[in-house]
Write a protein that holds these residues in place. Structure first.
Motif, PDB file in Angstrom:
ATOM      1  N   VAL A  89       0.810  -1.287   0.064  1.00  0.00           N
ATOM      2  CA  VAL A  89      -0.145   0.082   0.003  1.00  0.00           C
ATOM      3  C   VAL A  89       0.880   1.193  -0.020  1.00  0.00           C
ATOM      4  O   VAL A  89       0.591   2.144  -0.694  1.00  0.00           O
ATOM      5  N   ILE A  90       1.906   1.254   0.852  1.00  0.00           N
ATOM      6  CA  ILE A  90       2.518   2.355   0.983  1.00  0.00           C
ATOM      7  C   ILE A  90       3.523   2.816  -0.609  1.00  0.00           C
ATOM      8  O   ILE A  90       3.730   3.922  -0.803  1.00  0.00           O
ATOM      9  N   LEU A  91       4.004   1.518  -1.127  1.00  0.00           N
ATOM     10  CA  LEU A  91       4.897   1.866  -2.231  1.00  0.00           C
ATOM     11  C   LEU A  91       3.884   2.011  -3.391  1.00  0.00           C
ATOM     12  O   LEU A  91       4.365   2.785  -4.388  1.00  0.00           O
ATOM     13  N   SER A  92       2.703   1.683  -3.387  1.00  0.00           N
ATOM     14  CA  SER A  92       1.836   1.856  -4.579  1.00  0.00           C
ATOM     15  C   SER A  92       1.566   3.441  -4.663  1.00  0.00           C
ATOM     16  O   SER A  92       1.225   3.681  -5.865  1.00  0.00           O
ATOM     17  N   VAL A  93       1.609   4.054  -3.549  1.00  0.00           N
ATOM     18  CA  VAL A  93       1.498   5.785  -3.890  1.00  0.00           C
ATOM     19  C   VAL A  93       2.694   6.313  -4.717  1.00  0.00           C
ATOM     20  O   VAL A  93       2.211   6.962  -5.688  1.00  0.00           O
ATOM     21  N   PRO A  94       4.047   6.394  -4.219  1.00  0.00           N
ATOM     22  CA  PRO A  94       4.811   6.936  -5.188  1.00  0.00           C
ATOM     23  C   PRO A  94       4.882   6.078  -6.436  1.00  0.00           C
ATOM     24  O   PRO A  94       5.385   6.669  -7.393  1.00  0.00           O
ATOM     25  N   ILE A 123      -3.045  10.998  -4.251  1.00  0.00           N
ATOM     26  CA  ILE A 123      -3.088   9.514  -4.412  1.00  0.00           C
ATOM     27  C   ILE A 123      -3.396   8.905  -3.000  1.00  0.00           C
ATOM     28  O   ILE A 123      -4.257   7.964  -3.236  1.00  0.00           O
ATOM     29  N   SER A 124      -2.885   9.391  -2.004  1.00  0.00           N
ATOM     30  CA  SER A 124      -3.286   8.757  -0.786  1.00  0.00           C
ATOM     31  C   SER A 124      -4.476   8.850  -0.582  1.00  0.00           C
ATOM     32  O   SER A 124      -5.193   7.679  -0.092  1.00  0.00           O
ATOM     33  N   ILE A 125      -5.055   9.933  -0.605  1.00  0.00           N
ATOM     34  CA  ILE A 125      -6.554  10.148  -0.389  1.00  0.00           C
ATOM     35  C   ILE A 125      -7.299   9.200  -1.201  1.00  0.00           C
ATOM     36  O   ILE A 125      -8.368   8.487  -0.632  1.00  0.00           O
ATOM     37  N   ILE A 126      -6.937   9.074  -2.146  1.00  0.00           N
ATOM     38  CA  ILE A 126      -7.759   8.011  -3.309  1.00  0.00           C
ATOM     39  C   ILE A 126      -7.799   6.626  -2.549  1.00  0.00           C
ATOM     40  O   ILE A 126      -8.655   5.654  -2.413  1.00  0.00           O
ATOM     41  N   VAL A 127      -6.553   6.253  -2.160  1.00  0.00           N
ATOM     42  CA  VAL A 127      -6.360   4.890  -1.608  1.00  0.00           C
ATOM     43  C   VAL A 127      -7.016   4.672  -0.037  1.00  0.00           C
ATOM     44  O   VAL A 127      -7.826   3.745  -0.067  1.00  0.00           O
ATOM     45  N   LEU A 128      -7.380   5.919   0.394  1.00  0.00           N
ATOM     46  CA  LEU A 128      -7.839   5.903   1.681  1.00  0.00           C
ATOM     47  C   LEU A 128      -9.540   5.894   1.474  1.00  0.00           C
ATOM     48  O   LEU A 128     -10.214   5.017   2.062  1.00  0.00           O
ATOM     49  N   ILE A 129      -9.824   6.285   0.277  1.00  0.00           N
ATOM     50  CA  ILE A 129     -11.471   6.335  -0.272  1.00  0.00           C
ATOM     51  C   ILE A 129     -11.701   4.539  -0.589  1.00  0.00           C
ATOM     52  O   ILE A 129     -12.745   4.204  -0.109  1.00  0.00           O
ATOM     53  N   ASN A 135     -12.339  -2.097   2.595  1.00  0.00           N
ATOM     54  CA  ASN A 135     -11.768  -2.873   3.878  1.00  0.00           C
ATOM     55  C   ASN A 135     -10.685  -3.719   3.479  1.00  0.00           C
ATOM     56  O   ASN A 135     -10.775  -4.796   3.884  1.00  0.00           O
ATOM     57  N   SER A 136     -10.159  -3.536   2.147  1.00  0.00           N
ATOM     58  CA  SER A 136      -9.066  -4.541   1.556  1.00  0.00           C
ATOM     59  C   SER A 136      -8.052  -3.725   1.221  1.00  0.00           C
ATOM     60  O   SER A 136      -7.950  -2.928   0.270  1.00  0.00           O
ATOM     61  N   PHE A 137      -6.985  -4.033   1.667  1.00  0.00           N
ATOM     62  CA  PHE A 137      -5.675  -3.516   1.328  1.00  0.00           C
ATOM     63  C   PHE A 137      -5.214  -3.849  -0.210  1.00  0.00           C
ATOM     64  O   PHE A 137      -5.089  -3.102  -1.073  1.00  0.00           O
ATOM     65  N   LYS A 138      -5.540  -5.099  -0.595  1.00  0.00           N
ATOM     66  CA  LYS A 138      -5.791  -5.480  -1.876  1.00  0.00           C
ATOM     67  C   LYS A 138      -6.466  -4.858  -2.971  1.00  0.00           C
ATOM     68  O   LYS A 138      -5.791  -4.604  -4.009  1.00  0.00           O
ATOM     69  N   ALA A 139      -7.540  -4.715  -2.658  1.00  0.00           N
ATOM     70  CA  ALA A 139      -8.522  -3.957  -3.458  1.00  0.00           C
ATOM     71  C   ALA A 139      -8.184  -2.567  -3.565  1.00  0.00           C
ATOM     72  O   ALA A 139      -8.115  -1.837  -4.572  1.00  0.00           O
ATOM     73  N   SER A 140      -7.575  -1.795  -2.663  1.00  0.00           N
ATOM     74  CA  SER A 140      -6.975  -0.583  -2.561  1.00  0.00           C
ATOM     75  C   SER A 140      -5.886  -0.442  -3.487  1.00  0.00           C
ATOM     76  O   SER A 140      -5.581   0.492  -4.287  1.00  0.00           O
ATOM     77  N   ILE A 141      -4.807  -1.261  -3.428  1.00  0.00           N
ATOM     78  CA  ILE A 141      -3.761  -1.208  -4.266  1.00  0.00           C
ATOM     79  C   ILE A 141      -4.181  -1.506  -5.652  1.00  0.00           C
ATOM     80  O   ILE A 141      -3.701  -0.579  -6.755  1.00  0.00           O
ATOM     81  N   ILE A 142      -4.876  -2.537  -6.177  1.00  0.00           N
ATOM     82  CA  ILE A 142      -5.383  -2.626  -7.235  1.00  0.00           C
ATOM     83  C   ILE A 142      -6.153  -1.685  -8.002  1.00  0.00           C
ATOM     84  O   ILE A 142      -6.119  -1.202  -8.955  1.00  0.00           O
ATOM     85  N   GLY A 143      -7.178  -1.066  -7.170  1.00  0.00           N
ATOM     86  CA  GLY A 143      -7.946   0.129  -7.239  1.00  0.00           C
ATOM     87  C   GLY A 143      -7.183   1.311  -7.805  1.00  0.00           C
ATOM     88  O   GLY A 143      -7.528   1.942  -8.899  1.00  0.00           O
ATOM     89  N   ILE A 144      -6.252   1.723  -7.095  1.00  0.00           N
ATOM     90  CA  ILE A 144      -5.229   2.832  -7.506  1.00  0.00           C
ATOM     91  C   ILE A 144      -4.437   2.678  -8.646  1.00  0.00           C
ATOM     92  O   ILE A 144      -4.131   3.465  -9.514  1.00  0.00           O
ATOM     93  N   ASN A 145      -4.241   1.370  -8.706  1.00  0.00           N
ATOM     94  CA  ASN A 145      -3.255   1.128  -9.932  1.00  0.00           C
ATOM     95  C   ASN A 145      -4.375   1.305 -11.441  1.00  0.00           C
ATOM     96  O   ASN A 145      -3.623   1.737 -12.440  1.00  0.00           O
TER      97      ASN A 145
END
Length: 672
Positions: A89-94, A123-129, A135-145
């Motif tokens: 999650v952290i690395l997905s932002v940069p 980008i971090s705000i979008i990940v938080l949304i 409620n899924s780290f996996k979905a958050s990472i793939i979603g922002i991608n």
């Protein structure tokens, strides 16, 4: 009754899981193969016809790594899953920030630290949304991608096809974009492709994460609350803040320059600010009342000629603004037309696309200079009856009230907008069944034949002066391939690319079609005025425009507008004062026509026509005064500042202040 044992049940559940996993793996493999094949299909191993073997190595390596990731069955061990989830999650932002800027050809080292941090925060705000929703780290990472990849592709293709970068207000024009989507070649750039395949490979490994629910039950409200707080703070800082707006000025003529300076996510997010119209400083209903008192309107001379106004798609005359040479004149009729003719340069607020903005200016006399940056009024703001050239002509006894466009009527919501602008009938593509076609669009000749047909039908039942407004389609982009039904007689002396020659041959067809239309009305006894102008210049290759810029011949004061001018011609079949080399902007087209025709004008039209004498050119990029100098729109040191503000206040009242509309200012009074 037979009861399945726990062992059999476990076997069945395992089989079902394995079956689902196999289907998922097959789908992932198919997508991986399609992405890899696209690399070869689109010849992305070449850069300007130069073979680059390293690209094959990199893409093949990623294909192998992705394929291995699909074949690996094991999930990440549970004891490492939490750490891996947080790390991803952290690395997905940069990662998304860097890759999106790389795709857009932006140098991150040119960004200030504040702008880099702003992009990372957004980008971090979008990940938080996404996390608050799933409620899924996996979905958050793939979603922002996915969001970043789609953003990168949209940014690339919009610049490729339109010549200007995408902004938030363009979302409202998505339907229009879809209407013409089939006209283009979607070859991807290598950078875009690399972003797609690299993100897909990374997402395959993200899928190896086990679901990790950081918050369960009512504790999920914590993530929701954090996301809401982040959105509120982000909206306040990046969109609403005037202080932030002062440090981040989006160049609406060339928004890609703002993207290059501030970054993709920050520029797009800040552009949301311009969707809604903001009340100008010093505005009041009383102020507009005072302005309207100075302009009671103008009574016409009663001649009332037929008016046929044609906005010709992507019509440009490069020979009039540069030293580009061709083997023969591609506009011989228009260039040679002088008798009872007014012609010159029309300056517009758009390049390569956004047709309806010029249309809006010409019909309403409003200027894009005072509209929210990047907005498309047809799509966003016309939702009630609105004063226009059609409404004021109707008030003086004109009939016809026909709008015409040989393409899909839903484009820019024309099918809904035209009735609100006062038109009675709209002829769109289904009405052009037997019209002549050039490439895959109704030709200008076929379009103008329809104008004649509708005119003749109208004359059989109505003797009122006739008004028709037409938007052509023949010259619409793209210009990337030759067609059997388009001649290739015209070519440039120097080789600027096939797209330029294809385009110039289309212009030649427009010139010939206009000649045929003029010849028809030359033999009509009724006084008739025909107006034709371009909506914007076409999006041609960069090499060509570099040469246009080098040979630009209009003078330094017009340099800002070198891609923002088109030709216009006004011809009448009766005596009018001839004028050449006239320079005006699109917002003055309607009032100039009224003045030449001797028609009545509303107070607002009178004001706009008077302002033209002091400010002959005003667009979204600024204006040129009668003194020949260029000014930014709200330059308080300008000698024309008061005129600008009168125009601005009046337009705001007309478009946005529905509760306090000074209605009579925008109407033709009965005694005129």
């Amino acid at each position: 009754m037979y009861k399945m044992s726990n062992g059999n049940l476990n076997i069945k559940n395992k089989f079902q899981r394995d079956k689902k996993q196999l289907i998922a793996d097959v789908i992932l493999c198919i997508i991986m193969c399609i992405i890899y094949i696209a690399f070869w299909k689109q010849n992305l191993m070449y850069l300007r016809h130069r073979f680059i073997p390293s690209r094959i190595v990199i893409i093949t390596f990623l294909f192998i790594v992705g394929s291995i990731g699909i074949l690996i069955k094991d999930k990440i061990p549970q004891k490492y899953n939490t750490i891996a989830s947080f790390l991803f999650v952290i690395l997905s932002v940069p990662y998304n920030f860097v890759m999106l800027e790389y795709t857009s050809h932006h140098r991150i080292l040119d960004f200030s630290i504040n702008k880099i941090m702003a992009n990372l925060i957004i980008i971090s705000i979008i990940v938080l949304i996404i996390f608050a929703i799933t409620n899924s780290f996996k979905a958050s990472i793939i979603g922002i991608n996915i969001i970043s990849v789609v953003f990168g592709l949209v940014y690339y293709y919009v610049i490729k096809f339109r010549g200007t970068a995408v902004l938030a207000v363009d979302i409202f024009s998505a339907t229009t974009a879809a209407n013409v989507a089939g006209n283009y070649n979607y070859r991807m750039s290598y950078r875009c492709y690399l972003f797609v395949i690299l993100t897909y490979v990374l997402s395959i490994y993200v899928l190896k994460l086990d679901r990790h629910n950081l918050f369960n039950g009512k504790k999920r409200l914590i993530s929701v609350g954090i996301a809401i707080l982040a959105v509120v703070c982000g909206f306040s800082l990046f969109i609403q803040s005037s202080r932030f707006d002062n440090s981040l000025k989006i160049k609406m003529f060339k928004p890609q320059e703002s993207y290059r300076k501030y970054g993709d996510y920050l520029t797009f997010t800040h552009s949301i600010r311009y969707i809604k119209g903001h009340k100008p400083e010093g505005y009041s209903e009383d102020k507009v009342e005072q302005i309207s008192a100075q302009y009671p309107g103008i009574k016409g001379n009663g001649k009332k000629p037929n008016i046929i106004m044609i906005m010709n798609e992507a019509l440009a005359d490069f020979s009039s603004i540069s030293d580009i040479e061709t083997n023969e004149d591609y506009m011989p009729f228009i260039h040679g037309l002088t008798e009872n003719t007014v012609k010159g340069d029309l300056f517009v607020s758009i390049f390569g696309g956004g047709t309806s903005k010029t249309e809006y200016e010409a019909l309403t006399s409003n200027s894009m200079a005072f509209m929210p940056k990047g907005s498309t009024p047809y799509v966003t703001y016309i939702n009630r009856k609105t004063s226009s050239l059609a409404t004021t002509l109707r008030a003086q006894g004109y009939g016809g009230m026909v709008a015409m466009h040989p393409y899909k009527g839903s484009g820019y919501k024309r099918n809904k907008v035209y009735p609100l602008l006062g038109f009675d009938k709209f002829y769109d593509l289904p009405e052009f069944n037997n019209a002549k076609v050039i490439r895959n669009h109704v030709s200008d000749e076929g379009n103008f034949d329809k104008i004649i047909e509708v005119y003749e039908q109208n004359r059989k039942k109505d003797k009122k002066p006739f008004f028709l407004f037409d938007v052509t389609m023949q010259n619409h982009s793209s210009y990337d391939r030759k067609w059997d039904n388009l001649s290739d007689d015209i070519s440039t002396i120097k080789d600027y690319g096939d797209d330029v020659n294809i385009y110039l041959n289309l212009v030649k067809e427009s010139d010939e079609a206009f000649k045929k239309l003029v010849e028809y009305f030359s033999n009509i006894d009724e006084p008739t005025m025909i107006i034709m102008f371009g909506d914007h210049q076409p999006k041609l290759n960069n090499h060509f425009y570099e040469n246009v810029e080098k040979g630009f011949s209009l003078g330094d004061e017009y340099k800002m507008f070198e891609k923002y001018n088109t030709p216009f011609v006004i011809w009448a079949n009766y005596d009018i004062e001839e004028q050449t080399d006239v320079k005006i902007s699109a917002n003055y087209m309607g009032t100039m026509v009224d003045e030449l025709a001797g028609n009545s004008m509303s107070g607002y039209q009178q004001m706009v026509n008077e302002i033209r004498k002091d400010i002959p050119i005003i667009t979204a990029g600024g204006y040129i005064g009668a003194d020949g100098k260029y000014y930014h729109t709200f330059d308080k040191s300008s000698p024309y500042y008061d005129k600008i503000m009168d125009y601005c206040y009046s337009e705001y009242n007309n478009v946005f202040d529905k509760k306090h509309l000074v209605d009579e200012f925008f109407k033709i009074n009965d005694n005129k």
